[in-house]
Design a protein around this motif. Structure first.
Motif, PDB file in Angstrom:
ATOM      1  N   PHE A   7       0.900  -1.003  -0.028  1.00  0.00           N
ATOM      2  CA  PHE A   7      -0.003   0.179  -0.183  1.00  0.00           C
ATOM      3  C   PHE A   7       0.650   1.226   0.034  1.00  0.00           C
ATOM      4  O   PHE A   7       0.688   2.074  -0.703  1.00  0.00           O
ATOM      5  CB  PHE A   7      -0.856   0.069   1.144  1.00  0.00           C
ATOM      6  N   ASP A   8       1.900   1.235   0.889  1.00  0.00           N
ATOM      7  CA  ASP A   8       2.748   2.457   1.025  1.00  0.00           C
ATOM      8  C   ASP A   8       3.775   2.628  -0.253  1.00  0.00           C
ATOM      9  O   ASP A   8       3.644   3.906  -0.777  1.00  0.00           O
ATOM     10  CB  ASP A   8       3.681   2.238   1.953  1.00  0.00           C
ATOM     11  N   ALA A   9       3.955   1.367  -0.845  1.00  0.00           N
ATOM     12  CA  ALA A   9       4.686   1.823  -2.312  1.00  0.00           C
ATOM     13  C   ALA A   9       3.569   2.346  -3.244  1.00  0.00           C
ATOM     14  O   ALA A   9       3.869   3.239  -4.249  1.00  0.00           O
ATOM     15  CB  ALA A   9       5.175   0.317  -2.804  1.00  0.00           C
ATOM     16  N   ALA A  10       2.621   1.870  -3.391  1.00  0.00           N
ATOM     17  CA  ALA A  10       1.432   2.292  -4.287  1.00  0.00           C
ATOM     18  C   ALA A  10       1.092   3.688  -4.216  1.00  0.00           C
ATOM     19  O   ALA A  10       0.840   4.511  -4.977  1.00  0.00           O
ATOM     20  CB  ALA A  10       0.294   1.365  -4.388  1.00  0.00           C
ATOM     21  N   LEU A  11       0.896   4.054  -2.861  1.00  0.00           N
ATOM     22  CA  LEU A  11       0.577   5.420  -2.520  1.00  0.00           C
ATOM     23  C   LEU A  11       1.853   6.444  -3.086  1.00  0.00           C
ATOM     24  O   LEU A  11       1.554   7.335  -3.377  1.00  0.00           O
ATOM     25  CB  LEU A  11       0.520   5.508  -1.053  1.00  0.00           C
ATOM     26  N   VAL A  15       1.437   9.467  -5.649  1.00  0.00           N
ATOM     27  CA  VAL A  15       1.866  11.039  -5.386  1.00  0.00           C
ATOM     28  C   VAL A  15       2.859  11.496  -6.250  1.00  0.00           C
ATOM     29  O   VAL A  15       2.835  12.432  -6.400  1.00  0.00           O
ATOM     30  CB  VAL A  15       2.382  11.034  -3.757  1.00  0.00           C
ATOM     31  N   SER A  16       3.909  10.415  -6.688  1.00  0.00           N
ATOM     32  CA  SER A  16       5.010  10.670  -7.410  1.00  0.00           C
ATOM     33  C   SER A  16       4.433  11.337  -8.926  1.00  0.00           C
ATOM     34  O   SER A  16       5.030  11.959  -9.510  1.00  0.00           O
ATOM     35  CB  SER A  16       6.233   9.634  -7.480  1.00  0.00           C
ATOM     36  N   GLY A  23      -0.949  14.380   2.669  1.00  0.00           N
ATOM     37  CA  GLY A  23      -0.786  15.207   3.793  1.00  0.00           C
ATOM     38  C   GLY A  23      -1.590  15.303   5.000  1.00  0.00           C
ATOM     39  O   GLY A  23      -2.809  15.268   4.776  1.00  0.00           O
ATOM     40  N   PHE A  24      -1.249  15.764   6.111  1.00  0.00           N
ATOM     41  CA  PHE A  24      -1.921  16.047   7.409  1.00  0.00           C
ATOM     42  C   PHE A  24      -2.872  14.719   7.692  1.00  0.00           C
ATOM     43  O   PHE A  24      -4.236  15.006   8.056  1.00  0.00           O
ATOM     44  CB  PHE A  24      -2.751  17.337   7.060  1.00  0.00           C
ATOM     45  N   GLY A  25      -2.499  13.588   7.253  1.00  0.00           N
ATOM     46  CA  GLY A  25      -3.076  12.589   7.720  1.00  0.00           C
ATOM     47  C   GLY A  25      -4.390  11.962   6.558  1.00  0.00           C
ATOM     48  O   GLY A  25      -5.223  11.503   6.936  1.00  0.00           O
ATOM     49  N   ARG A  26      -4.178  12.646   5.486  1.00  0.00           N
ATOM     50  CA  ARG A  26      -5.245  12.532   4.469  1.00  0.00           C
ATOM     51  C   ARG A  26      -4.818  12.199   3.051  1.00  0.00           C
ATOM     52  O   ARG A  26      -3.634  12.561   2.878  1.00  0.00           O
ATOM     53  CB  ARG A  26      -6.290  13.673   4.553  1.00  0.00           C
ATOM     54  N   ILE A  27      -5.709  11.739   2.145  1.00  0.00           N
ATOM     55  CA  ILE A  27      -5.265  11.422   1.016  1.00  0.00           C
ATOM     56  C   ILE A  27      -6.421  12.021  -0.007  1.00  0.00           C
ATOM     57  O   ILE A  27      -7.644  11.715   0.119  1.00  0.00           O
ATOM     58  CB  ILE A  27      -5.157   9.803   0.778  1.00  0.00           C
TER      59      ILE A  27
END
Length: 67
Positions: A7-11, A15-16, A23-27
């Protein structure tokens, strides 16, 4: 359903490419992200064009090296 690292890699990838803002705990979905979704989901385009595939996902090696 999946590992947290996947999930972190996909996110990070989305984002890239500017598809998501994180940011600020939101997507949040960005305008370019919405446009990309419309190109890959059949029937979402104005003329119901067939799906277009975006750029390939980076390899896990590229993500680890920061490329």
């Amino acid at each position: 359903m999946g590992r947290a690292s996947d999930f972190d890699a996909a996110l990070e990838y989305a984002v890239s490419l500017g598809w998501l803002w994180s940011g600020f705990g939101r997507i949040r979905l960005t305008a370019p992200g919405d446009e990309e979704m419309q190109t890959i989901w059949l029937g979402r385009g104005a003329r119901n064009e067939p799906p277009r595939h975006g750029p390939p996902a980076p390899s896990s090696t590229a993500l680890k090296s920061g490329a």
